[in-house]
Design an enzyme around this catalytic site. Structure first.
Site, PDB file in Angstrom:
ATOM      1  N   ASP A  47      43.381  32.994  45.523  1.00 52.30           N
ATOM      2  CA  ASP A  47      42.795  33.684  44.379  1.00 52.30           C
ATOM      3  C   ASP A  47      41.418  33.092  44.135  1.00 52.30           C
ATOM      4  O   ASP A  47      41.140  31.964  44.544  1.00 52.30           O
ATOM      5  CB  ASP A  47      43.675  33.533  43.132  1.00 52.30           C
ATOM      6  CG  ASP A  47      43.375  34.598  42.084  1.00 52.30           C
ATOM      7  OD1 ASP A  47      44.080  35.624  42.068  1.00 52.30           O
ATOM      8  OD2 ASP A  47      42.425  34.425  41.302  1.00 52.30           O
TER       9      ASP A  47
ATOM     10  N   ARG B 283      35.866  38.258  26.130  1.00 49.99           N
ATOM     11  CA  ARG B 283      36.366  37.266  27.080  1.00 49.99           C
ATOM     12  C   ARG B 283      35.471  36.033  27.160  1.00 49.99           C
ATOM     13  O   ARG B 283      35.946  34.938  27.444  1.00 49.99           O
ATOM     14  CB  ARG B 283      36.525  37.898  28.461  1.00 49.99           C
ATOM     15  CG  ARG B 283      37.645  38.916  28.502  1.00 49.99           C
ATOM     16  CD  ARG B 283      38.045  39.246  29.916  1.00 49.99           C
ATOM     17  NE  ARG B 283      39.184  40.138  29.948  1.00 49.99           N
ATOM     18  CZ  ARG B 283      39.827  40.487  31.050  1.00 49.99           C
ATOM     19  NH1 ARG B 283      39.432  39.994  32.213  1.00 49.99           N
ATOM     20  NH2 ARG B 283      40.857  41.307  31.008  1.00 49.99           N
TER      21      ARG B 283
END
Length: 296
Positions: free
Chosen positions: A167, A57
């Site tokens: 978020d 990632r």
């Protein structure tokens, strides 16, 4: 290229003028440092088994900044410039942002058939229902809420509601605010709801849909990190926090649930994911249905 990439690439050019195709493997020491930092900042627990996932990632950020190994990236991250400019990018890479419309449909059935009629009987038009989608990802959950609540409003014209969706990732919040999805991402939307509240792309080859403006206007998107102290000016009537706390360890889960309860009105409802549990936690909540709780 964003301003961040432009300024940070200049910072990195002194050590790596060429962008590597793949960085050297992450050392156990660097993984531990990343994992401890991510846990502290985001609450996400990364056991050693997640090292390969983290390497994959972070590859995107190493390539963008021109670093040849994770050590260089780690050292930059902990500089004042790195903390200011790169932290949000790190968070975007390590958080999981998979979600579906009408996920766990029994929750929305309970909301429409049980909770909302009770609300109207008790509150009527006195005030707006205040609902929070915590960990909203790319927006499927709050837009599902807006569709369900808009359907209910057709039956009770005086019904009013407000939806806050938060978020930790600014990247996914940007996607959520645009409200554009592939037809595959929108596969869970019932056909009549899709026709009613979504628009198809004029270019049918793109196979995209967009949430209708009247639904997008019902949702306010805001960045929020659960690990920080937060308290809303007005407590919420309903909190959806589903399939989020599974990424946290038990102490972090317990602390977060206490924050949620502090921001939930007495008599308000908390919805969690079906893979999650509040067992063993001392909270002012009573279970009213599977994974649905009411604040006593």
């Amino acid at each position: 290229m964003t301003a961040l990439e432009s300024s940070s690439s200049t910072h990195a050019a002194g050590t790596n003028s060429l962008c590597p195709t793949r960085a050297r493997s992450m050392s156990d020491k660097d993984f531990k440092r990343f994992a401890e930092f991510i846990h502290e900042e985001c609450g996400i627990k990364l056991p050693p088994s997640k090292k390969t996932m983290l390497e994959a990632r972070l590859q995107k950020r190493l390539r963008a900044l021109g670093y040849g190994d994770y050590r260089e990236y780690c050292e930059f991250l902990f500089t004042p410039e790195g903390m200011e400019c790169e932290l949000c990018n790190l968070i975007d890479q390590v958080t999981t942002n998979t979600t579906d419309f009408f996920r766990e449909p029994k929750h929305f059935e309970y909301l429409y058939s049980t909770l909302l009629p009770k609300w109207m009987a008790r509150q009527g038009a006195q005030r707006a229902l205040n609902i929070w989608s915590a960990g909203c990802s790319i927006g499927a959950e709050p837009y599902t809420m807006a569709c369900v609540l808009s359907d209910f409003k057709e039956k009770y014209s005086q019904f009013r509601f407000r939806i806050l969706a938060t978020d930790i990732s600014n990247e996914v919040l940007g996607k959520a605010a645009r409200g554009i999805y592939t037809q595959e991402q929108a596969r869970g939307v019932p056909g009549n709801t899709l026709r009613k509240y979504f628009m198809r792309s004029k270019d049918r080859s793109k196979k995209l849909v967009r949430v209708a403006p009247e639904i997008r206007r019902q949702v306010e998107f805001r960045q929020l990190n659960f690990m920080e102290s937060f308290k809303f000016r007005e407590p919420k009537d309903i909190i959806f926090c589903r399939n989020v706390i599974i990424y946290f360890d038990k102490p972090t889960q317990a602390g977060l649930m206490k924050k949620f309860c502090a921001n939930l009105k007495p008599g308000g409802y908390l919805f969690i994911g079906h893979s999650e549990s509040l067992a063993g936690q001392s909270l002012p909540l009573e279970q009213v249905a599977p994974t649905i709780y009411r604040k006593s």
